[in-house]
Design a protein around this motif. Structure first.
Motif, PDB file in Angstrom:
ATOM      1  N   TYR A 287      31.311  17.784 -11.232  1.00 36.89           N
ATOM      2  CA  TYR A 287      31.083  16.493 -10.594  1.00 36.89           C
ATOM      3  C   TYR A 287      32.260  15.545 -10.724  1.00 36.89           C
ATOM      4  O   TYR A 287      32.301  14.510 -10.071  1.00 36.89           O
ATOM      5  CB  TYR A 287      29.830  15.820 -11.185  1.00 36.89           C
ATOM      6  CG  TYR A 287      28.573  16.393 -10.608  1.00 36.89           C
ATOM      7  CD1 TYR A 287      28.105  15.993  -9.363  1.00 36.89           C
ATOM      8  CD2 TYR A 287      27.866  17.373 -11.288  1.00 36.89           C
ATOM      9  CE1 TYR A 287      26.959  16.548  -8.819  1.00 36.89           C
ATOM     10  CE2 TYR A 287      26.725  17.928 -10.752  1.00 36.89           C
ATOM     11  CZ  TYR A 287      26.276  17.517  -9.518  1.00 36.89           C
ATOM     12  OH  TYR A 287      25.152  18.068  -8.983  1.00 36.89           O
ATOM     13  N   CYS A 288      33.212  15.884 -11.546  1.00 36.42           N
ATOM     14  CA  CYS A 288      34.319  14.969 -11.820  1.00 36.42           C
ATOM     15  C   CYS A 288      35.640  15.703 -11.660  1.00 36.42           C
ATOM     16  O   CYS A 288      36.412  15.832 -12.615  1.00 36.42           O
ATOM     17  CB  CYS A 288      34.205  14.389 -13.214  1.00 36.42           C
ATOM     18  SG  CYS A 288      32.657  13.546 -13.498  1.00 36.42           S
TER      19      CYS A 288
ATOM     20  N   TYR B  51      21.437  13.460  -8.822  1.00 39.59           N
ATOM     21  CA  TYR B  51      21.663  14.804  -8.275  1.00 39.59           C
ATOM     22  C   TYR B  51      21.938  15.801  -9.395  1.00 39.59           C
ATOM     23  O   TYR B  51      21.461  16.936  -9.365  1.00 39.59           O
ATOM     24  CB  TYR B  51      22.830  14.772  -7.291  1.00 39.59           C
ATOM     25  CG  TYR B  51      23.039  16.074  -6.571  1.00 39.59           C
ATOM     26  CD1 TYR B  51      22.207  16.448  -5.515  1.00 39.59           C
ATOM     27  CD2 TYR B  51      24.052  16.954  -6.951  1.00 39.59           C
ATOM     28  CE1 TYR B  51      22.382  17.655  -4.858  1.00 39.59           C
ATOM     29  CE2 TYR B  51      24.236  18.158  -6.313  1.00 39.59           C
ATOM     30  CZ  TYR B  51      23.403  18.505  -5.267  1.00 39.59           C
ATOM     31  OH  TYR B  51      23.580  19.706  -4.632  1.00 39.59           O
TER      32      TYR B  51
ATOM     33  N   GLU C 191      18.497   5.427 -10.949  1.00 39.16           N
ATOM     34  CA  GLU C 191      19.954   5.400 -10.995  1.00 39.16           C
ATOM     35  C   GLU C 191      20.518   6.490 -11.893  1.00 39.16           C
ATOM     36  O   GLU C 191      21.558   7.074 -11.614  1.00 39.16           O
ATOM     37  CB  GLU C 191      20.420   4.035 -11.497  1.00 39.16           C
ATOM     38  CG  GLU C 191      21.936   3.874 -11.527  1.00 39.16           C
ATOM     39  CD  GLU C 191      22.353   2.501 -11.998  1.00 39.16           C
ATOM     40  OE1 GLU C 191      23.545   2.319 -12.258  1.00 39.16           O
ATOM     41  OE2 GLU C 191      21.471   1.625 -12.116  1.00 39.16           O
ATOM     42  N   LYS C 192      19.816   6.799 -12.983  1.00 43.62           N
ATOM     43  CA  LYS C 192      20.343   7.762 -13.939  1.00 43.62           C
ATOM     44  C   LYS C 192      19.650   9.113 -13.903  1.00 43.62           C
ATOM     45  O   LYS C 192      20.075  10.040 -14.564  1.00 43.62           O
ATOM     46  CB  LYS C 192      20.259   7.194 -15.362  1.00 43.62           C
ATOM     47  CG  LYS C 192      21.182   6.017 -15.607  1.00 43.62           C
ATOM     48  CD  LYS C 192      21.137   5.618 -17.067  1.00 43.62           C
ATOM     49  CE  LYS C 192      22.093   4.465 -17.350  1.00 43.62           C
ATOM     50  NZ  LYS C 192      22.060   4.074 -18.777  1.00 43.62           N
TER      51      LYS C 192
ATOM     52  N   GLN D  45      32.271   6.442 -13.869  1.00 45.19           N
ATOM     53  CA  GLN D  45      31.581   5.902 -12.707  1.00 45.19           C
ATOM     54  C   GLN D  45      31.075   7.023 -11.800  1.00 45.19           C
ATOM     55  O   GLN D  45      29.971   6.974 -11.281  1.00 45.19           O
ATOM     56  CB  GLN D  45      32.503   4.958 -11.925  1.00 45.19           C
ATOM     57  CG  GLN D  45      31.839   4.283 -10.735  1.00 45.19           C
ATOM     58  CD  GLN D  45      30.641   3.426 -11.130  1.00 45.19           C
ATOM     59  OE1 GLN D  45      30.643   2.821 -12.208  1.00 45.19           O
ATOM     60  NE2 GLN D  45      29.627   3.387 -10.296  1.00 45.19           N
ATOM     61  N   ARG D  46      31.877   8.050 -11.642  1.00 47.86           N
ATOM     62  CA  ARG D  46      31.486   9.138 -10.765  1.00 47.86           C
ATOM     63  C   ARG D  46      30.291   9.907 -11.331  1.00 47.86           C
ATOM     64  O   ARG D  46      29.414  10.348 -10.589  1.00 47.86           O
ATOM     65  CB  ARG D  46      32.676  10.078 -10.568  1.00 47.86           C
ATOM     66  CG  ARG D  46      32.431  11.095  -9.481  1.00 47.86           C
ATOM     67  CD  ARG D  46      33.721  11.697  -9.003  1.00 47.86           C
ATOM     68  NE  ARG D  46      33.436  12.666  -7.954  1.00 47.86           N
ATOM     69  CZ  ARG D  46      34.335  13.442  -7.394  1.00 47.86           C
ATOM     70  NH1 ARG D  46      35.586  13.334  -7.752  1.00 47.86           N
ATOM     71  NH2 ARG D  46      34.003  14.310  -6.466  1.00 47.86           N
TER      72      ARG D  46
ATOM     73  N   TYR E  81      27.869   8.621 -13.235  1.00 50.24           N
ATOM     74  CA  TYR E  81      26.675   7.811 -13.023  1.00 50.24           C
ATOM     75  C   TYR E  81      26.261   7.811 -11.551  1.00 50.24           C
ATOM     76  O   TYR E  81      25.078   7.796 -11.224  1.00 50.24           O
ATOM     77  CB  TYR E  81      26.895   6.385 -13.521  1.00 50.24           C
ATOM     78  CG  TYR E  81      26.693   6.238 -15.013  1.00 50.24           C
ATOM     79  CD1 TYR E  81      25.517   6.679 -15.627  1.00 50.24           C
ATOM     80  CD2 TYR E  81      27.675   5.673 -15.822  1.00 50.24           C
ATOM     81  CE1 TYR E  81      25.327   6.556 -16.988  1.00 50.24           C
ATOM     82  CE2 TYR E  81      27.490   5.542 -17.197  1.00 50.24           C
ATOM     83  CZ  TYR E  81      26.309   5.986 -17.773  1.00 50.24           C
ATOM     84  OH  TYR E  81      26.118   5.872 -19.119  1.00 50.24           O
ATOM     85  N   GLU E  82      27.236   7.820 -10.636  1.00 50.20           N
ATOM     86  CA  GLU E  82      26.904   7.850  -9.208  1.00 50.20           C
ATOM     87  C   GLU E  82      26.186   9.138  -8.829  1.00 50.20           C
ATOM     88  O   GLU E  82      25.367   9.152  -7.909  1.00 50.20           O
ATOM     89  CB  GLU E  82      28.190   7.713  -8.378  1.00 50.20           C
ATOM     90  CG  GLU E  82      28.814   6.320  -8.414  1.00 50.20           C
ATOM     91  CD  GLU E  82      30.168   6.274  -7.729  1.00 50.20           C
ATOM     92  OE1 GLU E  82      30.672   7.365  -7.340  1.00 50.20           O
ATOM     93  OE2 GLU E  82      30.723   5.168  -7.584  1.00 50.20           O
ATOM     94  N   ASN E  83      26.475  10.223  -9.540  1.00 45.82           N
ATOM     95  CA  ASN E  83      25.878  11.521  -9.229  1.00 45.82           C
ATOM     96  C   ASN E  83      24.760  11.915 -10.192  1.00 45.82           C
ATOM     97  O   ASN E  83      24.288  13.043 -10.166  1.00 45.82           O
ATOM     98  CB  ASN E  83      26.963  12.606  -9.265  1.00 45.82           C
ATOM     99  CG  ASN E  83      27.929  12.514  -8.106  1.00 45.82           C
ATOM    100  OD1 ASN E  83      27.588  12.859  -6.980  1.00 45.82           O
ATOM    101  ND2 ASN E  83      29.125  12.032  -8.380  1.00 45.82           N
TER     102      ASN E  83
ATOM    103  N   ASN F  26      35.519  11.015 -15.132  1.00 46.20           N
ATOM    104  CA  ASN F  26      35.389   9.674 -14.565  1.00 46.20           C
ATOM    105  C   ASN F  26      33.952   9.184 -14.744  1.00 46.20           C
ATOM    106  O   ASN F  26      33.017   9.721 -14.154  1.00 46.20           O
ATOM    107  CB  ASN F  26      35.758   9.697 -13.082  1.00 46.20           C
ATOM    108  CG  ASN F  26      35.743   8.331 -12.461  1.00 46.20           C
ATOM    109  OD1 ASN F  26      34.699   7.709 -12.349  1.00 46.20           O
ATOM    110  ND2 ASN F  26      36.905   7.861 -12.041  1.00 46.20           N
TER     111      ASN F  26
END
Length: 229
Positions: free
Chosen positions: A45-46, A65, A219-220, A57-58, A60-62, A55
């Protein structure tokens, strides 16, 4: 539903706990566990790295999923708990119960939890939430759910120093010394946070299992919430 019927569920999943954690599950003080996320998942994912560090932020954004695709324990999963055990003529016995000798006075030879057969299971858990966090993101409420004693109010979202030190010591005690630099508290690894409820086998039914429950993305990660909320 009987114990044998639960054992017959095709998608039943195993989870291991040490003897100390078994005692906390049995007394109802433990309702969450943290498991380190495999580095390959983070790398997947990073692909964009900051000086070799994933990363944040990346991730947490994913997160939602990541939970859906890779978390080994999903909301609504039923888990059978593996613990240190032995087999006697009268049946299975468990180290957490404190017995050291059998009825004939012979020392009981304990087998590690990873080798416990499914048929020996006495504890079943239902997963109610799965999410992604850094280890040091834990709050006061989750310290209590980990089974760590604390004088902080159960609804508190903050640490006091005693809490922080108690959880740090507990976490590091579960990590092999050679792995402390990469998996210990100071390393602040990414973890799956798995909340669960202990199943009362005598009262468990599929109607109760699904009643007023939906799975929502957060979100998480993923969490089960009552429809009435």
């Amino acid at each position: 539903m009987t114990r044998n019927e639960i054992l017959g569920i095709r998608w039943l999943r195993p989870i291991l706990f040490n003897t100390e954690m078994i005692l906390r599950i049995l007394d109802g003080s433990k309702g969450v566990t943290r498991r380190i996320i495999n580095k390959r998942i983070l790398d997947y994912y990073c692909s964009i790295q900051d000086n070799g560090v994933p990363n944040v932020q990346r991730i947490y954004e994913n997160a939602a999923y990541m939970v859906r695709e890779f978390c080994p324990y999903q909301p609504l999963d039923i888990l059978y708990v593996r613990e240190a055990w032995s087999e006697m003529p009268a049946g299975y016995v468990y180290r957490a119960d404190g017995n050291k000798k059998d009825h004939f006075g012979n020392r009981i030879i304990w087998h590690p939890s990873i080798h416990m057969p499914k048929a020996a299971t006495r504890i079943f858990l239902k997963v109610t939430e799965s999410r992604v966090e850094r280890l040091q993101d834990i709050n006061g409420r989750d310290v209590l759910l980990e089974g760590i004693n604390s004088f902080v109010h159960p609804e508190a979202d903050y640490f006091d120093m005693n809490q922080r030190e108690a959880f740090e010591a507990f976490w590091n005690s579960t990590i092999r010394k050679p792995d402390l630099d990469s998996k210990g508290w100071a390393a602040n690894p990414w973890v799956w946070v798995i909340r669960f409820e202990k199943i009362d086998v005598d009262e468990f039914t599929w109607e109760l299992y699904y009643k007023n429950r939906i799975v929502e993305d957060t979100e998480k990660g993923r969490i089960l919430k009552p429809l009435t909320e």
